[in-house]
Design an enzyme around this catalytic site. Sequence first.
Site, mmCIF file in Angstrom:
data_model
loop_
_atom_site.group_PDB
_atom_site.id
_atom_site.type_symbol
_atom_site.label_atom_id
_atom_site.label_comp_id
_atom_site.label_asym_id
_atom_site.label_seq_id
_atom_site.Cartn_x
_atom_site.Cartn_y
_atom_site.Cartn_z
ATOM 1 C CD GLN A 109 12.595 -4.617 0.467
ATOM 2 O OE1 GLN A 109 12.024 -5.629 0.835
ATOM 3 N NE2 GLN A 109 12.275 -3.413 0.911
ATOM 4 C CG HIS A 160 10.452 -5.792 -3.031
ATOM 5 N ND1 HIS A 160 11.025 -4.593 -3.392
ATOM 6 C CD2 HIS A 160 9.717 -5.533 -1.915
ATOM 7 C CE1 HIS A 160 10.645 -3.648 -2.537
ATOM 8 N NE2 HIS A 160 9.844 -4.187 -1.636
ATOM 9 C CB CYS A 164 8.402 -0.052 0.340
ATOM 10 S SG CYS A 164 9.725 -1.129 -0.230
ATOM 11 C CG LEU A 165 11.230 -2.029 5.696
ATOM 12 C CD1 LEU A 165 11.904 -3.294 6.206
ATOM 13 C CD2 LEU A 165 11.056 -1.020 6.825
ATOM 14 C CG HIS A 196 5.065 -4.762 -0.826
ATOM 15 N ND1 HIS A 196 4.698 -3.437 -0.805
ATOM 16 C CD2 HIS A 196 6.415 -4.770 -0.620
ATOM 17 C CE1 HIS A 196 5.774 -2.691 -0.610
ATOM 18 N NE2 HIS A 196 6.827 -3.472 -0.485
ATOM 19 C CD GLU A 197 8.050 -7.772 1.209
ATOM 20 O OE1 GLU A 197 9.176 -7.644 0.693
ATOM 21 O OE2 GLU A 197 7.480 -6.861 1.838
ATOM 22 N N GLY A 204 7.807 -7.053 6.103
ATOM 23 C CA GLY A 204 8.253 -7.896 5.003
ATOM 24 C C GLY A 204 9.589 -7.390 4.489
HETATM 25 NI NI NI Z 1 8.883 -3.222 -0.065
#
Ligand code: NI
Length: 164
Positions: free
Chosen positions: A48, A136, A90-91, A132-133, A43
């Site tokens: 991000q 963000h 998370c990236l 989760h996304e 995701g």
């Molecule tokens: Ni994330």
Amino acid sequence: MEILIFGHPALRERAKPVENINGKLKETIDKMAETMYKAKGIGLAANQVGILKRFFIMDVSQREGKNKLEVYINPEIVSAEGEMLYEEGCLSIPGYFAPVKRYAKIYVKAYDINETLIEKELEGISAIVFQHEYDHLDGILFIDRLSHIKRQLFKKWWRKHYKK
Ligand code: NI
């Protein structure tokens, strides 16, 4: 395209609604998809990559070796039920994983890249990644959803691993 790392202010901002679903947005989404797949993520939200607009992409099918990109523009969680604990990463917080409590099932609304209204029910990993996304886009990270003690441990871990 570069993925912003924890500490970058864009990760803490609330993104604004997308007003036009146009060619430029499609191009951006293509680049985001490329970036997400390269990073082996499932995701990636606009915040991000430094874009403060309400959209994200996800692909929970990768593990089966088949890509199925999902795009959610101006997403909404209409209703939610149940509870589920899942180990998240998370990236933007590379290398850190912790279990987070989320809704087990959500009913969502969003636009896709063709400006079609999507209304569907998500559960399991799809529901987890969506939540989760979605967080963000409100400047919320999964570590914010950990207990106070675990958050302190995360801060220690982060200082140790990312000391410049
Ligand atoms: Ni994330």
